[in-house]
Design an enzyme around this catalytic site. Structure first.
Site, PDB file in Angstrom:
ATOM      1  N   SER A 166      32.095  31.282  73.593  1.00 36.79           N
ATOM      2  CA  SER A 166      32.000  30.804  72.294  1.00 36.79           C
ATOM      3  C   SER A 166      30.511  30.679  71.600  1.00 36.79           C
ATOM      4  O   SER A 166      30.391  30.593  70.612  1.00 36.79           O
ATOM      5  CB  SER A 166      32.778  29.545  72.282  1.00 36.79           C
ATOM      6  OG  SER A 166      32.042  28.356  72.593  1.00 36.79           O
ATOM      7  N   LYS A 189      29.110  23.450  71.441  1.00 35.14           N
ATOM      8  CA  LYS A 189      28.809  23.720  70.042  1.00 35.14           C
ATOM      9  C   LYS A 189      27.934  23.587  69.525  1.00 35.14           C
ATOM     10  O   LYS A 189      26.816  22.860  69.815  1.00 35.14           O
ATOM     11  CB  LYS A 189      30.304  23.119  69.604  1.00 35.14           C
ATOM     12  CG  LYS A 189      31.484  23.378  70.167  1.00 35.14           C
ATOM     13  CD  LYS A 189      32.266  24.869  70.110  1.00 35.14           C
ATOM     14  CE  LYS A 189      33.406  25.184  71.038  1.00 35.14           C
ATOM     15  NZ  LYS A 189      33.426  26.456  70.925  1.00 35.14           N
TER      16      LYS A 189
END
Length: 196
Positions: free
Chosen positions: A53, A93
């Site tokens: 990700s 993230k």
């Protein structure tokens, strides 16, 4: 007549003569070991990256050091305990939206409070897209969650690999107490060492 000095006696003599140096060396080793343990386990957290990700900026197996006490700012890479999980599965993230801000994306441009922001970390992926393809699907908070602003004490986080990231577009803004810490160093692999 002189008696030969035994090994134990000569060892005791050596220790006695060099007691200060030996004490200093042992103390230094213990202090360095204790400080390293405290830094890596209490002041800084040592962790590894799993998944795709955050590519191309972080890859599976990268090792990072995270500061749990740093203030959270836009653009920071953070370790998140996402809402709705109970498996101790932490995500890496990037912080995009801050508390009390509006956030949306249109035509691969992110808008904070209706002003576009620069996201150079997305350029490697955007360069590989076919014409008229979007890296980030259009979204806004109203369509996703029926709210106008990111709630107080919450952050909107996203993966850099926008097409393969479960992030705040899926699980919503993340409360400050679910942010484990801010990435400060990628130390492995050595050829990609970086301080953030």
């Amino acid at each position: 007549m002189n008696r030969p000095i035994s090994f134990m006696q000569s060892f005791k003599n050596y220790l006695h003569k060099h007691a200060v140096i030996i004490s200093f060396g042992v103390g230094l080793i213990i202090t360095v070991g204790l400080l390293t343990y405290l830094i890596l386990n209490f002041i800084w957290i040592n962790g590894s990256v799993h998944g795709k990700s955050m590519q191309p900026n972080f890859y599976n197996g990268d090792r990072v050091i995270v500061s749990p006490h740093s203030p959270v700012q836009r653009g920071d890479i953070v370790v998140v305990d996402p809402p709705g999980t109970t498996q101790n599965k932490f995500f890496l993230k990037r912080v995009i939206g801050l508390p009390n801000e509006t956030i949306s994306s249109k035509d691969d441009t992110t808008y904070i409070n209706d002003h576009s922001i620069d996201e150079p970390y997305l350029d490697p992926y955007k360069a590989r897209l076919a014409p008229n393809q979007l890296l980030t699907k259009n979204y806004n908070l109203k369509a996703l969650f029926g709210i106008h602003k990111i709630p107080a004490n919450k952050y909107f986080v996203m993966g850099d690999n926008r097409r393969q990231s479960a992030d705040s577009r899926t699980f919503g803004p993340v409360a400050k107490n679910r942010i484990i810490g801010v990435v400060k160093v990628r130390y492995w692999p050595l050829n990609r060492f970086k301080i953030y």
